[in-house]
Scaffold this motif. Structure first.
Motif, PDB file in Angstrom:
ATOM      1  N   UNK A   5       0.809  -1.221   0.000  1.00 54.73           N
ATOM      2  CA  UNK A   5       0.000   0.000   0.000  1.00 54.73           C
ATOM      3  C   UNK A   5       0.841   1.270   0.000  1.00 54.73           C
ATOM      4  N   UNK A   6       1.951   1.284   0.760  1.00 57.50           N
ATOM      5  CA  UNK A   6       2.760   2.499   0.834  1.00 57.50           C
ATOM      6  C   UNK A   6       3.399   2.829  -0.519  1.00 57.50           C
ATOM      7  N   UNK A   7       3.732   1.823  -1.308  1.00 59.81           N
ATOM      8  CA  UNK A   7       4.304   2.042  -2.637  1.00 59.81           C
ATOM      9  C   UNK A   7       3.206   2.491  -3.596  1.00 59.81           C
ATOM     10  N   UNK A   8       2.088   1.794  -3.565  1.00 54.70           N
ATOM     11  CA  UNK A   8       0.956   2.162  -4.425  1.00 54.70           C
ATOM     12  C   UNK A   8       0.503   3.588  -4.130  1.00 54.70           C
ATOM     13  N   UNK A   9       0.521   3.985  -2.874  1.00 54.49           N
ATOM     14  CA  UNK A   9       0.143   5.345  -2.493  1.00 54.49           C
ATOM     15  C   UNK A   9       1.072   6.381  -3.137  1.00 54.49           C
ATOM     16  N   UNK A  10       2.367   6.098  -3.152  1.00 56.47           N
ATOM     17  CA  UNK A  10       3.328   7.013  -3.799  1.00 56.47           C
ATOM     18  C   UNK A  10       3.065   7.097  -5.296  1.00 56.47           C
ATOM     19  N   UNK A  11       2.865   5.939  -5.935  1.00 57.56           N
ATOM     20  CA  UNK A  11       2.563   5.921  -7.367  1.00 57.56           C
ATOM     21  C   UNK A  11       1.283   6.697  -7.662  1.00 57.56           C
ATOM     22  N   UNK A  12       0.234   6.432  -6.875  1.00 59.01           N
ATOM     23  CA  UNK A  12      -1.047   7.105  -7.084  1.00 59.01           C
ATOM     24  C   UNK A  12      -0.926   8.615  -6.913  1.00 59.01           C
ATOM     25  N   UNK A  13      -0.168   9.059  -5.919  1.00 60.38           N
ATOM     26  CA  UNK A  13       0.000  10.500  -5.693  1.00 60.38           C
ATOM     27  C   UNK A  13       0.632  11.176  -6.897  1.00 60.38           C
ATOM     28  N   UNK A  41      11.819   0.995  -5.680  1.00 63.24           N
ATOM     29  CA  UNK A  41      12.220   2.288  -6.223  1.00 63.24           C
ATOM     30  C   UNK A  41      11.193   2.694  -7.268  1.00 63.24           C
ATOM     31  N   UNK A  42      10.992   3.991  -7.375  1.00 56.67           N
ATOM     32  CA  UNK A  42      10.036   4.534  -8.332  1.00 56.67           C
ATOM     33  C   UNK A  42      10.764   5.491  -9.259  1.00 56.67           C
ATOM     34  N   UNK A  43      10.398   5.457 -10.545  1.00 55.38           N
ATOM     35  CA  UNK A  43      10.868   6.475 -11.480  1.00 55.38           C
ATOM     36  C   UNK A  43       9.639   7.212 -11.999  1.00 55.38           C
ATOM     37  N   UNK A  44       9.833   8.463 -12.367  1.00 55.07           N
ATOM     38  CA  UNK A  44       8.691   9.307 -12.708  1.00 55.07           C
ATOM     39  C   UNK A  44       9.066  10.379 -13.728  1.00 55.07           C
ATOM     40  N   UNK A  45       8.039  10.881 -14.399  1.00 58.78           N
ATOM     41  CA  UNK A  45       8.233  12.018 -15.299  1.00 58.78           C
ATOM     42  C   UNK A  45       8.290  13.334 -14.532  1.00 58.78           C
ATOM     43  N   UNK A  46       7.934  13.326 -13.254  1.00 58.44           N
ATOM     44  CA  UNK A  46       7.976  14.547 -12.440  1.00 58.44           C
ATOM     45  C   UNK A  46       9.425  14.969 -12.205  1.00 58.44           C
ATOM     46  N   UNK A  47       9.703  16.234 -12.364  1.00 55.63           N
ATOM     47  CA  UNK A  47      11.017  16.772 -12.017  1.00 55.63           C
ATOM     48  C   UNK A  47      11.167  16.736 -10.494  1.00 55.63           C
ATOM     49  N   UNK A  48      12.388  16.798  -9.979  1.00 51.34           N
ATOM     50  CA  UNK A  48      12.572  16.701  -8.524  1.00 51.34           C
ATOM     51  C   UNK A  48      11.734  17.721  -7.733  1.00 51.34           C
ATOM     52  N   UNK A  49      11.660  18.945  -8.221  1.00 49.82           N
ATOM     53  CA  UNK A  49      10.878  19.972  -7.528  1.00 49.82           C
ATOM     54  C   UNK A  49       9.388  19.625  -7.545  1.00 49.82           C
ATOM     55  N   UNK A  50       8.941  19.003  -8.637  1.00 51.55           N
ATOM     56  CA  UNK A  50       7.541  18.598  -8.727  1.00 51.55           C
ATOM     57  C   UNK A  50       7.256  17.421  -7.792  1.00 51.55           C
ATOM     58  N   UNK A  51       8.186  16.490  -7.711  1.00 53.30           N
ATOM     59  CA  UNK A  51       8.037  15.378  -6.768  1.00 53.30           C
ATOM     60  C   UNK A  51       7.993  15.917  -5.342  1.00 53.30           C
ATOM     61  N   UNK A  74       8.242   6.879   4.628  1.00 54.74           N
ATOM     62  CA  UNK A  74       6.984   6.228   4.994  1.00 54.74           C
ATOM     63  C   UNK A  74       7.238   5.427   6.271  1.00 54.74           C
ATOM     64  N   UNK A  75       6.197   4.910   6.867  1.00 59.61           N
ATOM     65  CA  UNK A  75       6.370   4.078   8.061  1.00 59.61           C
ATOM     66  C   UNK A  75       7.129   2.791   7.739  1.00 59.61           C
ATOM     67  N   UNK A  76       7.108   2.376   6.468  1.00 57.26           N
ATOM     68  CA  UNK A  76       7.808   1.157   6.063  1.00 57.26           C
ATOM     69  C   UNK A  76       9.230   1.432   5.582  1.00 57.26           C
ATOM     70  N   UNK A  77       9.641   2.672   5.547  1.00 54.53           N
ATOM     71  CA  UNK A  77      10.984   3.029   5.103  1.00 54.53           C
ATOM     72  C   UNK A  77      10.935   4.109   4.039  1.00 54.53           C
ATOM     73  N   UNK A  78      12.097   4.409   3.493  1.00 58.36           N
ATOM     74  CA  UNK A  78      12.209   5.460   2.485  1.00 58.36           C
ATOM     75  C   UNK A  78      11.946   4.876   1.100  1.00 58.36           C
ATOM     76  N   UNK A  79      11.069   5.531   0.341  1.00 61.34           N
ATOM     77  CA  UNK A  79      10.831   5.167  -1.054  1.00 61.34           C
ATOM     78  C   UNK A  79      11.553   6.214  -1.894  1.00 61.34           C
ATOM     79  N   UNK A  80      12.548   5.773  -2.663  1.00 65.33           N
ATOM     80  CA  UNK A  80      13.279   6.701  -3.528  1.00 65.33           C
ATOM     81  C   UNK A  80      12.525   6.882  -4.835  1.00 65.33           C
TER      82      UNK A  80
END
Length: 172
Positions: A5-13, A41-51, A74-80
């Motif tokens: 859930x914590x990973x899916x939450x980051x992706x969804x955001x 780990x997550x990769x994204x089209x968002x620039x660092x400032x946007x993330x 997150x409570x489960x650790x850091x998601x990069x």
């Protein structure tokens, strides 16, 4: 691919803010091998400032921001979360001389070491596997993305990493 859930939450955001977002690398490889990933780990089209803006309500780790990485605590650790990027020459055989942000996941995957690590998954967008990493896993092959000599010249530690992957996952 089932995601915590914590990973899916980051992706969804990120997706809800209008950015493409994928789980990438080892967690996708491990899933394809039937293993439970321990790190996402997550990769994204968002620039660092946007993330950073998307996760402004969270505690963040910004040490890697100039290279495109924002850590979300997150409570489960850091998601990069790292912006899609490509890299310049590795004159010291370890670090790229420059990093340039790019618009698509395929360009980001092209800079990675091995095909089995150059895969991405998004619950909304599906799998991205432009270099045949899933096929290589099925065949038991460890293969570089692009020209092997170039990959190893960029970062000589990739040789040891390759040996570790070959032994751990029984790849040739």
């Amino acid at each position: 691919m089932q995601l915590p859930d914590y990973v899916k939450s980051c992706l969804d955001s990120l997706e809800e803010a209008g950015f493409a977002a994928y789980c990438v690398g080892g967690c996708v490889r491990d899933h394809c091998l039937g293993l439970t990933p321990w790190d996402y780990d997550i990769c994204t089209s968002a620039l660092p400032e946007q993330t950073e803006a998307v996760f402004a309500h969270r505690r963040l780790v910004l040490a890697g921001k100039k290279h495109g990485t924002v850590g979300v605590i997150t409570e489960q650790g850091v998601v990069e979360i790292t912006t899609f990027r490509r890299e310049g020459a590795y004159l010291d055989n370890l670090h790229p001389d420059w990093v340039e942000f790019v618009p698509c996941v395929e360009e980001d995957l092209a800079r990675r070491d091995f095909t089995v690590n150059a895969m991405a998954y998004s619950p909304r967008r599906g799998f991205a596997d432009p270099f045949g990493g899933r096929h290589d896993l099925e065949k038991g092959i460890l293969r570089c993305v692009g020209e092997p000599e170039e990959r190893f010249r960029e970062d000589s530690l990739r040789i040891l990493r390759g040996l570790r992957f070959a032994a751990r996952f029984r790849l040739e």
